[in-house]
Design a protein around this motif. Sequence first.
Motif, PDB file in Angstrom:
ATOM      1  N   VAL A  35      -3.060 -12.560  -7.271  1.00  0.00           N
ATOM      2  CA  VAL A  35      -2.104 -13.355  -6.500  1.00  0.00           C
ATOM      3  C   VAL A  35      -2.200 -12.998  -5.018  1.00  0.00           C
ATOM      4  O   VAL A  35      -2.175 -13.864  -4.151  1.00  0.00           O
ATOM      5  N   TYR A  36      -2.317 -11.705  -4.743  1.00  0.00           N
ATOM      6  CA  TYR A  36      -2.233 -11.190  -3.375  1.00  0.00           C
ATOM      7  C   TYR A  36      -3.467 -11.481  -2.525  1.00  0.00           C
ATOM      8  O   TYR A  36      -3.355 -11.793  -1.346  1.00  0.00           O
ATOM      9  N   TYR A  37      -4.660 -11.353  -3.118  1.00  0.00           N
ATOM     10  CA  TYR A  37      -5.904 -11.501  -2.361  1.00  0.00           C
ATOM     11  C   TYR A  37      -6.583 -12.829  -2.671  1.00  0.00           C
ATOM     12  O   TYR A  37      -6.598 -13.271  -3.804  1.00  0.00           O
ATOM     13  N   ASP A  38      -7.216 -13.396  -1.646  1.00  0.00           N
ATOM     14  CA  ASP A  38      -8.065 -14.558  -1.893  1.00  0.00           C
ATOM     15  C   ASP A  38      -9.509 -14.083  -2.066  1.00  0.00           C
ATOM     16  O   ASP A  38      -9.783 -12.877  -2.061  1.00  0.00           O
ATOM     17  N   ASN A  42      -8.497 -11.702   1.858  1.00  0.00           N
ATOM     18  CA  ASN A  42      -7.383 -11.927   2.769  1.00  0.00           C
ATOM     19  C   ASN A  42      -6.089 -11.844   1.969  1.00  0.00           C
ATOM     20  O   ASN A  42      -5.943 -12.540   0.962  1.00  0.00           O
ATOM     21  N   PRO A  43      -5.153 -11.016   2.418  1.00  0.00           N
ATOM     22  CA  PRO A  43      -3.882 -10.908   1.697  1.00  0.00           C
ATOM     23  C   PRO A  43      -2.922 -12.026   2.080  1.00  0.00           C
ATOM     24  O   PRO A  43      -3.021 -12.610   3.158  1.00  0.00           O
ATOM     25  N   LEU A  44      -2.010 -12.317   1.180  1.00  0.00           N
ATOM     26  CA  LEU A  44      -0.944 -13.265   1.480  1.00  0.00           C
ATOM     27  C   LEU A  44       0.016 -12.648   2.489  1.00  0.00           C
ATOM     28  O   LEU A  44       0.185 -11.421   2.514  1.00  0.00           O
ATOM     29  N   ALA A  50       6.235 -12.057  -1.761  1.00  0.00           N
ATOM     30  CA  ALA A  50       7.535 -11.775  -2.369  1.00  0.00           C
ATOM     31  C   ALA A  50       8.112 -13.031  -3.020  1.00  0.00           C
ATOM     32  O   ALA A  50       8.654 -12.968  -4.134  1.00  0.00           O
ATOM     33  N   ALA A  51       7.998 -14.175  -2.359  1.00  0.00           N
ATOM     34  CA  ALA A  51       8.540 -15.426  -2.903  1.00  0.00           C
ATOM     35  C   ALA A  51       7.855 -15.810  -4.217  1.00  0.00           C
ATOM     36  O   ALA A  51       8.519 -16.263  -5.168  1.00  0.00           O
ATOM     37  N   ILE A  52       6.551 -15.618  -4.280  1.00  0.00           N
ATOM     38  CA  ILE A  52       5.822 -15.911  -5.529  1.00  0.00           C
ATOM     39  C   ILE A  52       6.328 -15.015  -6.652  1.00  0.00           C
ATOM     40  O   ILE A  52       6.561 -15.474  -7.775  1.00  0.00           O
TER      41      ILE A  52
END
Length: 171
Positions: A35-38, A42-44, A50-52
């Motif tokens: 979820v955090y990394y693409d 690249n991090p969110l 937090a919203a996710i």
Amino acid sequence: MRRIAVIGCGGSGKTTVGRRLAALLDVPMTHLDAVYYDADWNPLPPEEFAAIQEKLVAEPQWVIDGNFASTLHIRLANADTVIFLDIPPLVCLWGILQRRRRYCGGQHAEQGVYDRIHWGFITYVLGYRRRMRPKVRALIAEHATHARVITLTSRRAARRFLAGLPGSTMT
């Protein structure tokens, strides 16, 4: 166990335990690294991450694996079960090396594996019990008072725990 947070140091087996729990209990599984990394590491933005998680934990059933201490309170406050893999650092490093060999390095989002090994990560793993474990325990004490907290201190203990669950076919 319907809302389970699986936490622990990198290489401790969070994804393996989480995946097995999700399959055994037939609940959705989320790997926070995925979820955090693409694909380009690249991090969110923190607010989006937090919203996710707020949306994920609002669901009636889930297994979420990952540390991310800055948002751990979100998962802990909503979990009915917390599994803390408090595995020795050298065992975690061995797990990381095995994972790297198994997946030939690199990212494997479909498996929830984000294999980015660098010196900072190695020192994080080696210092986890000294630096991060006290913070994690404090967050658990503050935000998960309502949850069943299961601390597993070895891979053998993790296997025994999973094997002892109803419906498990592990031996």
